[in-house]
Scaffold this motif. Structure first.
Motif, mmCIF file in Angstrom:
data_model
loop_
_atom_site.group_PDB
_atom_site.id
_atom_site.type_symbol
_atom_site.label_atom_id
_atom_site.label_comp_id
_atom_site.label_asym_id
_atom_site.label_seq_id
_atom_site.Cartn_x
_atom_site.Cartn_y
_atom_site.Cartn_z
ATOM 1 N N VAL A 74 17.425 9.322 27.723
ATOM 2 C CA VAL A 74 18.746 10.060 27.562
ATOM 3 C C VAL A 74 19.723 9.185 27.104
ATOM 4 O O VAL A 74 20.251 7.746 27.561
ATOM 5 C CB VAL A 74 18.889 10.686 29.112
ATOM 6 N N LYS A 75 19.838 9.477 26.071
ATOM 7 C CA LYS A 75 21.577 8.678 25.355
ATOM 8 C C LYS A 75 22.683 9.053 25.880
ATOM 9 O O LYS A 75 23.371 8.375 25.172
ATOM 10 C CB LYS A 75 21.324 8.558 24.034
ATOM 11 N N SER A 76 23.340 10.293 26.870
ATOM 12 C CA SER A 76 24.528 10.631 26.579
ATOM 13 C C SER A 76 24.201 11.704 27.905
ATOM 14 O O SER A 76 23.433 12.196 28.451
ATOM 15 C CB SER A 76 24.982 11.524 25.731
ATOM 16 N N GLN A 79 23.839 14.958 26.488
ATOM 17 C CA GLN A 79 21.794 15.378 26.472
ATOM 18 C C GLN A 79 21.367 15.093 28.014
ATOM 19 O O GLN A 79 20.700 16.339 28.079
ATOM 20 C CB GLN A 79 20.768 14.332 26.317
ATOM 21 N N MET A 80 21.578 15.074 29.053
ATOM 22 C CA MET A 80 20.891 15.415 30.590
ATOM 23 C C MET A 80 21.424 16.345 30.264
ATOM 24 O O MET A 80 20.504 17.255 31.734
ATOM 25 C CB MET A 80 21.520 14.361 31.350
ATOM 26 N N VAL A 81 22.623 17.029 30.647
ATOM 27 C CA VAL A 81 23.023 18.890 30.735
ATOM 28 C C VAL A 81 21.780 19.390 30.032
ATOM 29 O O VAL A 81 21.672 20.422 30.471
ATOM 30 C CB VAL A 81 24.626 18.478 30.261
ATOM 31 N N LYS A 82 21.649 19.046 29.091
ATOM 32 C CA LYS A 82 21.344 20.229 28.037
ATOM 33 C C LYS A 82 19.534 20.045 28.825
ATOM 34 O O LYS A 82 19.196 21.227 28.561
ATOM 35 C CB LYS A 82 20.895 19.790 26.990
ATOM 36 N N CYS A 84 19.033 19.514 31.820
ATOM 37 C CA CYS A 84 19.193 20.769 33.011
ATOM 38 C C CYS A 84 19.362 22.144 32.368
ATOM 39 O O CYS A 84 18.542 22.653 34.108
ATOM 40 C CB CYS A 84 20.746 19.770 33.817
ATOM 41 N N GLY A 85 20.243 22.161 31.332
ATOM 42 C CA GLY A 85 19.613 23.513 31.469
ATOM 43 C C GLY A 85 18.683 24.135 31.050
ATOM 44 O O GLY A 85 17.986 25.158 31.307
ATOM 45 N N LEU A 86 17.333 23.421 30.540
ATOM 46 C CA LEU A 86 16.326 23.737 30.365
ATOM 47 C C LEU A 86 15.640 23.889 31.159
ATOM 48 O O LEU A 86 14.587 24.803 32.052
ATOM 49 C CB LEU A 86 15.239 22.428 29.518
ATOM 50 N N SER A 87 15.745 22.895 32.139
ATOM 51 C CA SER A 87 14.871 22.782 33.546
ATOM 52 C C SER A 87 15.206 24.096 34.148
ATOM 53 O O SER A 87 14.061 24.305 35.014
ATOM 54 C CB SER A 87 15.549 22.055 34.437
ATOM 55 N N VAL A 88 16.306 24.558 34.564
ATOM 56 C CA VAL A 88 16.470 25.871 35.353
ATOM 57 C C VAL A 88 15.966 27.090 34.479
ATOM 58 O O VAL A 88 15.023 27.815 35.510
ATOM 59 C CB VAL A 88 17.896 25.958 35.173
ATOM 60 N N VAL A 89 15.365 27.119 33.338
ATOM 61 C CA VAL A 89 15.057 27.980 31.839
ATOM 62 C C VAL A 89 13.440 28.315 32.922
ATOM 63 O O VAL A 89 12.866 28.586 33.473
ATOM 64 C CB VAL A 89 15.875 28.391 31.182
ATOM 65 N N PHE A 90 13.034 26.854 32.239
ATOM 66 C CA PHE A 90 11.700 26.078 33.447
ATOM 67 C C PHE A 90 11.295 26.749 34.344
ATOM 68 O O PHE A 90 9.960 27.004 34.478
ATOM 69 C CB PHE A 90 11.719 25.043 32.472
ATOM 70 N N GLY A 187 18.637 12.102 17.759
ATOM 71 C CA GLY A 187 18.615 11.640 18.455
ATOM 72 C C GLY A 187 18.468 11.807 20.143
ATOM 73 O O GLY A 187 18.205 11.166 20.455
ATOM 74 N N GLU A 188 18.097 13.316 19.883
ATOM 75 C CA GLU A 188 17.448 13.591 21.405
ATOM 76 C C GLU A 188 16.365 14.364 21.249
ATOM 77 O O GLU A 188 16.381 14.798 22.407
ATOM 78 C CB GLU A 188 18.854 15.247 21.111
ATOM 79 N N LYS A 189 15.739 14.051 20.244
ATOM 80 C CA LYS A 189 14.079 14.677 20.422
ATOM 81 C C LYS A 189 13.824 14.427 21.304
ATOM 82 O O LYS A 189 13.842 12.983 21.311
ATOM 83 C CB LYS A 189 14.229 15.051 19.110
ATOM 84 N N LEU A 190 12.528 15.003 21.889
ATOM 85 C CA LEU A 190 12.343 13.900 22.672
ATOM 86 C C LEU A 190 10.715 14.773 22.559
ATOM 87 O O LEU A 190 10.533 15.957 23.075
ATOM 88 C CB LEU A 190 12.307 14.162 24.374
ATOM 89 N N ASN A 191 9.547 14.458 23.170
ATOM 90 C CA ASN A 191 8.220 14.095 22.843
ATOM 91 C C ASN A 191 7.554 15.170 24.401
ATOM 92 O O ASN A 191 8.948 14.983 24.924
ATOM 93 C CB ASN A 191 6.986 13.448 23.013
ATOM 94 N N SER A 192 7.190 16.226 24.402
ATOM 95 C CA SER A 192 7.103 16.659 25.501
ATOM 96 C C SER A 192 6.563 16.398 26.924
ATOM 97 O O SER A 192 7.529 16.416 27.757
ATOM 98 C CB SER A 192 5.789 18.111 25.383
ATOM 99 N N MET A 193 6.052 15.009 26.318
ATOM 100 C CA MET A 193 5.631 14.057 28.192
ATOM 101 C C MET A 193 7.365 13.524 28.654
ATOM 102 O O MET A 193 7.325 13.438 29.849
ATOM 103 C CB MET A 193 4.808 13.355 27.936
#
Length: 311
Positions: A74-76, A79-82, A84-90, A187-193
């Motif tokens: 995680v570069k910033s 990005q971590m805040v984003k 976390c937001g995805l994690s809540v929806v997940f 710079g922010e794209k992460l693979n699913s794993m």
């Protein structure tokens, strides 16, 4: 051509990945249904917490120890805040999906889940004003109509279970759209794993207080239950492990095939899950309900084809 030459042409890793994906996906559905409904372990939030704990552990092992995929940092803070937001929806989508299994059969759950393309199209327009071709939107009509028909013909219809399952499906679609928006830059794209490795611990932090507040004394209840029936420990461990392997095999199938093939296989998987669940739980299903589900699947297939052609 010799037998060895024929065998060498068969893509065994792909076949193995697809079989594993089907087995883990359908297996976790059936096992969750058994735990939450038949066994009587009516704690879907705690069950999801167990799943996320397993996903955190196995993700770490897969990325750091086994090097299944290259590690992505995680570069910033942004990005971590984003993430976390995805994690809540997940979290919301998985918890709602598990809660719905307390009230409705797996077959009906899968019929509702097949409407994901409809919600994806809606959120894609609302979030980033993405428009599809009119033909693509037209294919969503049988998707929704099929679920309406299946709902009318469902012998075990439960309004709360239906609404919660619709919420889970909508949240799943919203998460996929949101992920494309929030983690869109190179710079922010992460693979699913890697994304799962970061999301799962956040999900644990969200789910732990939620389980303690919503399902009071669930930890002590589980411990006391385990003293009388050790099976609950193995069932929870197996269900949690399968929850991770759903994500792992999903990634592998995409790696060996393509996202489009994954979508087609997913449509077939839903139909297989319906048949298997009916055979296992012997829940009644009407001809009208089956026709509705079939119409939804046809609509999803048409949607996939038009997306491929007009996108």
């Amino acid at each position: 051509m010799t037998q060895m030459e024929i065998s060498s042409e068969i893509p065994w890793p792909t076949i193995g990945a697809v079989i594993s994906w089907y087995s883990s996906n359908i297996g976790v559905l059936l096992l969750n249904k058994y735990l939450l409904s038949n066994y009587g372990f009516a704690y879907p939030v705690f069950l999801t917490l167990c799943h996320m704990t397993a996903c955190s552990f196995f993700s770490y092992v897969a990325v750091y120890v086994m090097n299944v995929v290259p590690f992505q940092s995680v570069k910033s803070t942004n990005q971590m805040v984003k993430i976390c937001g995805l994690s809540v929806v997940f979290c919301f989508s998985v918890v709602c999906g598990n809660i719905s299994l307390k009230y409705i059969p797996v077959s009906f759950n899968q019929a509702i889940g097949a409407t994901t393309p409809f919600f994806t199209a809606v959120f894609a327009y609302l979030v980033n004003r993405k428009r599809e071709a009119w033909v693509t939107y037209a294919t969503l009509v049988p998707v929704v109509a099929g679920v309406v028909i299946a709902t009318g013909g469902e012998p075990n219809f439960h309004l709360l279970g239906f609404l919660i399952c619709v919420s889970a499906t909508a949240a799943r679609a919203f998460k996929s759209v949101l992920q494309g928006v929030l983690l869109s830059s190179e710079g922010e794209k992460l693979n699913s794993m890697n994304l799962l490795m970061y999301m799962a611990p956040v999900a644990m932090l969200v789910l732990l207080p939620a389980a303690l507040l919503m399902e009071q004394d669930v930890i002590w209840i589980t411990i006391n239950l385990a003293r009388n029936d050790i099976r609950i420990v193995w069932l929870l461990l197996f269900s949690s492990s399968l929850a991770y392997f759903v994500n792992l095999t999903n990634f592998l199938v995409t790696k060996y095939t393509s996202a489009l093939t994954l979508q087609v296989l997913g449509n077939a998987k839903g139909a297989v899950a319906v048949v298997v669940s009916i055979l296992v739980f012997k829940n009644p299903i009407s001809i009208v309900g089956m026709m509705g589900y079939a119409l939804t699947v046809i609509g999803v297939v048409l949607y996939s084809e038009t997306k491929k052609r007009y996108s």
